[in-house]
Scaffold this active site. Structure first.
Site, short mmCIF file in Angstrom:
data_model
loop_
_atom_site.label_atom_id
_atom_site.label_comp_id
_atom_site.label_asym_id
_atom_site.label_seq_id
_atom_site.Cartn_x
_atom_site.Cartn_y
_atom_site.Cartn_z
N HIS A 38 -5.56 2.69 4.47
CA HIS A 38 -4.29 1.96 4.44
C HIS A 38 -3.20 3.00 4.62
CE1 HIS A 38 -0.85 -0.25 2.70
NE2 HIS A 38 -1.40 -1.21 3.40
N SER B 204 7.82 -1.70 -0.71
CA SER B 204 6.99 -2.75 -0.10
C SER B 204 6.01 -3.32 -1.12
CB SER B 204 6.25 -2.19 1.11
OG SER B 204 5.38 -1.15 0.70
#
Length: 162
Positions: free
Chosen positions: A20, A71
């Site tokens: 990720h 985020s």
């Protein structure tokens, strides 16, 4: 979805391979839009192999830039979706991408690494989708993200020894 003018829910079986991070590899080669191959619906290989990949890889940074905030909400929503799929199951013929232990995969990814693979889920159990055809372009992208994860694992092991 945006380029094809459809909802995200109309897109299936796009694999996210690896970490990720900015090395993750979004692979549309087995994906569909409304049941048709993505490369048939979006007949722009240059975009699919270039700008699309870069956009996905930089999505987290783009969210932070646009919102001027963390985020974290996006990550929380992804975690919710992940747990839902894991425990409620995936639809027949569909998969989701999950960061899981790499042991027993058929893609040449080294053992004992948490790596994102296409997975199916049933009754609270996940399984890596085995045997998907992987072209040379994809193998190179998958190796880049694997090498990053292997380096992070080595760094963590060294830090634990200190």
């Amino acid at each position: 979805a945006l380029k094809a003018g459809v909802l995200v829910s109309n897109v299936s079986n796009v694999a996210i391979w690896g970490n990720h991070s900015a090395t993750q590899y979004p692979n549309v080669n087995h994906g569909t839009i409304n049941g048709k191959p993505i490369r048939e619906v979006i007949s722009d290989d240059d975009w699919l192999n270039g700008a699309f990949i870069t956009t996905v890889q930089k999505r987290g940074a783009a969210i932070i830039e646009a919102r001027k905030l963390s985020s974290a909400m996006s990550a929380a929503n992804a975690a919710k979706d992940h747990i839902h799929d894991w425990f409620m199951g995936t639809q027949p013929g569909e998969w989701v991408s999950m960061g899981v232990l790499s042991n027993g995969n058929s893609y040449g990814i080294g053992e004992d690494i948490v790596y994102s693979f296409p997975c199916t889920c049933e009754a609270g159990r996940w399984s890596i989708v085995q045997g998907l055809e992987v072209d040379e372009f994809s193998k190179e992208k998958m190796e880049i993200t694997y090498n990053e994860l292997a380096g992070e694992k080595k760094d963590a092991e060294e830090a634990l020894k200190a």
